[in-house]
Design a protein around this motif. Structure first.
Motif, PDB file in Angstrom:
ATOM      1  N   PHE A 148       0.823  -1.214   0.000  1.00  0.00           N
ATOM      2  CA  PHE A 148       0.000   0.000   0.000  1.00  0.00           C
ATOM      3  C   PHE A 148       0.860   1.269   0.000  1.00  0.00           C
ATOM      4  O   PHE A 148       0.452   2.329   0.470  1.00  0.00           O
ATOM      5  N   ASP A 149       2.076   1.139  -0.552  1.00  0.00           N
ATOM      6  CA  ASP A 149       2.996   2.278  -0.728  1.00  0.00           C
ATOM      7  C   ASP A 149       3.357   2.983   0.574  1.00  0.00           C
ATOM      8  O   ASP A 149       3.716   4.159   0.558  1.00  0.00           O
ATOM      9  N   ASN A 150       3.289   2.260   1.670  1.00  0.00           N
ATOM     10  CA  ASN A 150       3.671   2.872   2.940  1.00  0.00           C
ATOM     11  C   ASN A 150       5.080   2.404   3.300  1.00  0.00           C
ATOM     12  O   ASN A 150       5.301   1.646   4.248  1.00  0.00           O
ATOM     13  N   TYR A 151       6.041   2.902   2.511  1.00  0.00           N
ATOM     14  CA  TYR A 151       7.424   2.461   2.671  1.00  0.00           C
ATOM     15  C   TYR A 151       8.017   2.947   3.998  1.00  0.00           C
ATOM     16  O   TYR A 151       8.891   2.290   4.560  1.00  0.00           O
ATOM     17  N   TYR A 152       7.545   4.076   4.486  1.00  0.00           N
ATOM     18  CA  TYR A 152       8.095   4.625   5.733  1.00  0.00           C
ATOM     19  C   TYR A 152       7.881   3.641   6.887  1.00  0.00           C
ATOM     20  O   TYR A 152       8.798   3.328   7.650  1.00  0.00           O
ATOM     21  N   LYS A 153       6.637   3.128   7.042  1.00  0.00           N
ATOM     22  CA  LYS A 153       6.341   2.199   8.131  1.00  0.00           C
ATOM     23  C   LYS A 153       7.075   0.874   7.956  1.00  0.00           C
ATOM     24  O   LYS A 153       7.521   0.256   8.933  1.00  0.00           O
ATOM     25  N   ALA A 154       7.180   0.434   6.684  1.00  0.00           N
ATOM     26  CA  ALA A 154       7.900  -0.812   6.411  1.00  0.00           C
ATOM     27  C   ALA A 154       9.365  -0.678   6.809  1.00  0.00           C
ATOM     28  O   ALA A 154       9.937  -1.555   7.468  1.00  0.00           O
ATOM     29  N   LYS A 155       9.950   0.467   6.425  1.00  0.00           N
ATOM     30  CA  LYS A 155      11.366   0.722   6.737  1.00  0.00           C
ATOM     31  C   LYS A 155      11.581   0.817   8.252  1.00  0.00           C
ATOM     32  O   LYS A 155      12.551   0.273   8.793  1.00  0.00           O
ATOM     33  N   LYS A 156      10.661   1.489   8.931  1.00  0.00           N
ATOM     34  CA  LYS A 156      10.754   1.665  10.385  1.00  0.00           C
ATOM     35  C   LYS A 156      10.697   0.304  11.094  1.00  0.00           C
ATOM     36  O   LYS A 156      11.477   0.024  12.010  1.00  0.00           O
ATOM     37  N   ALA A 157       9.784  -0.556  10.651  1.00  0.00           N
ATOM     38  CA  ALA A 157       9.652  -1.885  11.242  1.00  0.00           C
ATOM     39  C   ALA A 157      10.907  -2.721  10.987  1.00  0.00           C
ATOM     40  O   ALA A 157      11.375  -3.459  11.865  1.00  0.00           O
ATOM     41  N   TRP A 158      11.459  -2.583   9.781  1.00  0.00           N
ATOM     42  CA  TRP A 158      12.669  -3.325   9.421  1.00  0.00           C
ATOM     43  C   TRP A 158      13.833  -2.954  10.342  1.00  0.00           C
ATOM     44  O   TRP A 158      14.494  -3.834  10.897  1.00  0.00           O
ATOM     45  N   TYR A 159      14.060  -1.643  10.499  1.00  0.00           N
ATOM     46  CA  TYR A 159      15.197  -1.216  11.323  1.00  0.00           C
ATOM     47  C   TYR A 159      14.999  -1.590  12.792  1.00  0.00           C
ATOM     48  O   TYR A 159      15.971  -1.868  13.501  1.00  0.00           O
ATOM     49  N   ARG A 160      13.756  -1.625  13.241  1.00  0.00           N
ATOM     50  CA  ARG A 160      13.494  -2.066  14.608  1.00  0.00           C
ATOM     51  C   ARG A 160      13.864  -3.551  14.753  1.00  0.00           C
ATOM     52  O   ARG A 160      14.492  -3.962  15.723  1.00  0.00           O
ATOM     53  N   GLY A 161      13.471  -4.340  13.750  1.00  0.00           N
ATOM     54  CA  GLY A 161      13.785  -5.778  13.775  1.00  0.00           C
ATOM     55  C   GLY A 161      15.279  -6.041  13.692  1.00  0.00           C
ATOM     56  O   GLY A 161      15.815  -6.893  14.412  1.00  0.00           O
ATOM     57  N   ILE A 162      15.981  -5.291  12.813  1.00  0.00           N
ATOM     58  CA  ILE A 162      17.436  -5.452  12.679  1.00  0.00           C
ATOM     59  C   ILE A 162      18.137  -5.000  13.963  1.00  0.00           C
ATOM     60  O   ILE A 162      19.112  -5.614  14.412  1.00  0.00           O
ATOM     61  N   GLY A 163      17.615  -3.923  14.571  1.00  0.00           N
ATOM     62  CA  GLY A 163      18.174  -3.450  15.847  1.00  0.00           C
ATOM     63  C   GLY A 163      18.070  -4.529  16.920  1.00  0.00           C
ATOM     64  O   GLY A 163      19.018  -4.762  17.681  1.00  0.00           O
ATOM     65  N   ASP A 164      16.909  -5.196  16.984  1.00  0.00           N
ATOM     66  CA  ASP A 164      16.724  -6.288  17.950  1.00  0.00           C
ATOM     67  C   ASP A 164      17.712  -7.429  17.674  1.00  0.00           C
ATOM     68  O   ASP A 164      18.247  -8.036  18.605  1.00  0.00           O
ATOM     69  N   LEU A 165      17.945  -7.699  16.379  1.00  0.00           N
ATOM     70  CA  LEU A 165      18.871  -8.772  16.018  1.00  0.00           C
ATOM     71  C   LEU A 165      20.293  -8.443  16.466  1.00  0.00           C
ATOM     72  O   LEU A 165      21.011  -9.296  16.997  1.00  0.00           O
ATOM     73  N   PHE A 166      20.709  -7.187  16.282  1.00  0.00           N
ATOM     74  CA  PHE A 166      22.043  -6.786  16.742  1.00  0.00           C
ATOM     75  C   PHE A 166      22.153  -6.893  18.272  1.00  0.00           C
ATOM     76  O   PHE A 166      23.207  -7.250  18.801  1.00  0.00           O
ATOM     77  N   LYS A 167      21.061  -6.609  18.979  1.00  0.00           N
ATOM     78  CA  LYS A 167      21.053  -6.784  20.453  1.00  0.00           C
ATOM     79  C   LYS A 167      21.236  -8.257  20.810  1.00  0.00           C
ATOM     80  O   LYS A 167      21.983  -8.603  21.730  1.00  0.00           O
ATOM     81  N   ASN A 168      20.527  -9.130  20.056  1.00  0.00           N
ATOM     82  CA  ASN A 168      20.682 -10.570  20.276  1.00  0.00           C
ATOM     83  C   ASN A 168      22.128 -11.013  20.052  1.00  0.00           C
ATOM     84  O   ASN A 168      22.643 -11.873  20.786  1.00  0.00           O
TER      85      ASN A 168
END
Length: 353
Positions: free
Chosen positions: A91-111
């Motif tokens: 639905f062309d909401n790239y901002y929310k997709a990008k935000k969710a991605w970086y949150r997930g990658i951030g959690d992975l780096f914490k792991n």
């Protein structure tokens, strides 16, 4: 790396080994890289015995590439994240997709920092299954590693999940690497295709395989065959082997000058050839008799005189090609095409034919 970039499709669905020069490998202070060639993602990093660092470097290469993770069907640990991103991108909401991605990658780096092993391995396998890249590990002298089981097991886990892995390492470590990864493939067919591409020729898989079997990995002979062929060879009917051009290079080097003159004359008496080669008469007779034994010449007696005639028997010539040079050093040379000296050697060779 040029080999993988040139024919990436040849490095899918397997564990491949590439021996190379020490100078072609990543250094400790180099991050590696991520690129896409022919729609195939390639991740290259320096692998060390420290699995934590190796995984962190891999994640670092894909941390900004969220737009490649659209297909969430193969995901496991991160399926919810990738489904959410996919819906937002739809639905062309790239901002929310990008935000969710970086949150997930951030959690992975914490792991990774806490080294929550099960979570880390589960998440990285999940990401890599979705991306489906060729993962290239540059490895320094593995013989000096005090421990390396974790890296070996990680590679096996990647393969268990049908991920493509390439290990590049110094030539001197080849025997050790083969012991650690007995299932590893020295991808000679890909090397043949790459070698042809470097010199401006396109050849199909079938032609590459035929050249490999015919020449036993003699790159100079392969170059000769290509040099006298069309620029594009799709099937074996289009491959014409110029036996007369190749013959001086597949016999023992001591016969080369003599064979070149024989090719020029085709049929001759000893006196026709004696003045063209700088041999003693006894040496000339011996060489001619040896070439008769090899099956390259036919001796004909006519009215008390001896004549010689060149003989081209395909089976004999194929045997000569296979015996002409040991393929071991040739195959290591082909993987050194990242370096300049081999190209120079081929160029120098080409000036003589």
């Amino acid at each position: 790396m040029k080999l993988v970039r040139a024919v990436p499709e040849e490095f899918l669905n397997g564990l491949y080994l590439i021996p190379t020069d020490r100078g072609n490998l990543l250094e400790l202070d180099e991050n590696g890289n991520f690129e896409v060639v022919d729609n195939i993602p390639i991740i290259r990093i320096l692998a060390t015995p420290n699995l934590k660092k190796t995984i962190a470097k891999t994640i670092y290469q894909i941390k900004d590439k969220y737009y490649y993770f659209k297909d969430h069907k193969k995901a496991n640990w991160l399926k919810n994240l990738l489904e959410y991103m996919s819906n937002k991108i739809e639905f062309d909401n790239y901002y929310k997709a990008k935000k969710a991605w970086y949150r997930g990658i951030g959690d992975l780096f914490k792991n990774i920092r806490k080294w929550e092993f099960k979570k880390v391995v589960g998440k990285i396998i999940s990401l890599l299954r979705v991306l489906n890249p060729i993962i290239v590990f540059d490895v320094h002298d593995i013989r000096k590693w005090h421990y390396g089981k974790s890296f070996i097991n990680f590679v096996k886990e990647l393969r268990k999940n049908n991920l493509s892995v390439v290990i590049r390492y110094p030539i001197e470590c080849h025997e050790e690497i083969k012991k650690l990864f007995p299932e590893g493939i020295l991808n000679t067919k890909a090397a043949i295709k790459y070698f042809a591409k470097v010199h401006g020729y396109y050849i199909s898989d079938r032609v590459a395989k035929y050249l490999l079997n015919t020449t036993n990995g003699n790159l100079e002979t392969i170059y000769l065959i290509l040099r006298h062929s069309k620029r594009e060879i799709r099937n074996l009917r289009e491959l014409k082997i110029p036996w007369l051009k190749i013959l001086p290079y597949i016999v023992d080097s001591k016969y080369r000058k003599l064979v070149e003159v024989i090719i020029e004359l085709r049929k001759f008496k000893v006196e026709n050839i004696a003045y063209k080669v700088n041999y003693k008469l006894s040496t000339l007779y011996r060489y001619l008799d040896e070439l008769v034994e090899l099956g390259i010449l036919t001796k004909i007696k006519y009215r008390g005189k001896v004549r010689f005639k060149i003989r081209l028997n395909r089976n004999i010539l194929l045997e000569l090609i296979k015996k002409s040079k040991n393929n071991y050093t040739h195959w290591f040379s082909i993987f050194l095409l990242d370096s300049i000296p081999w190209n120079i050697r081929i160029f120098e060779f080409s000036k003589n034919i």
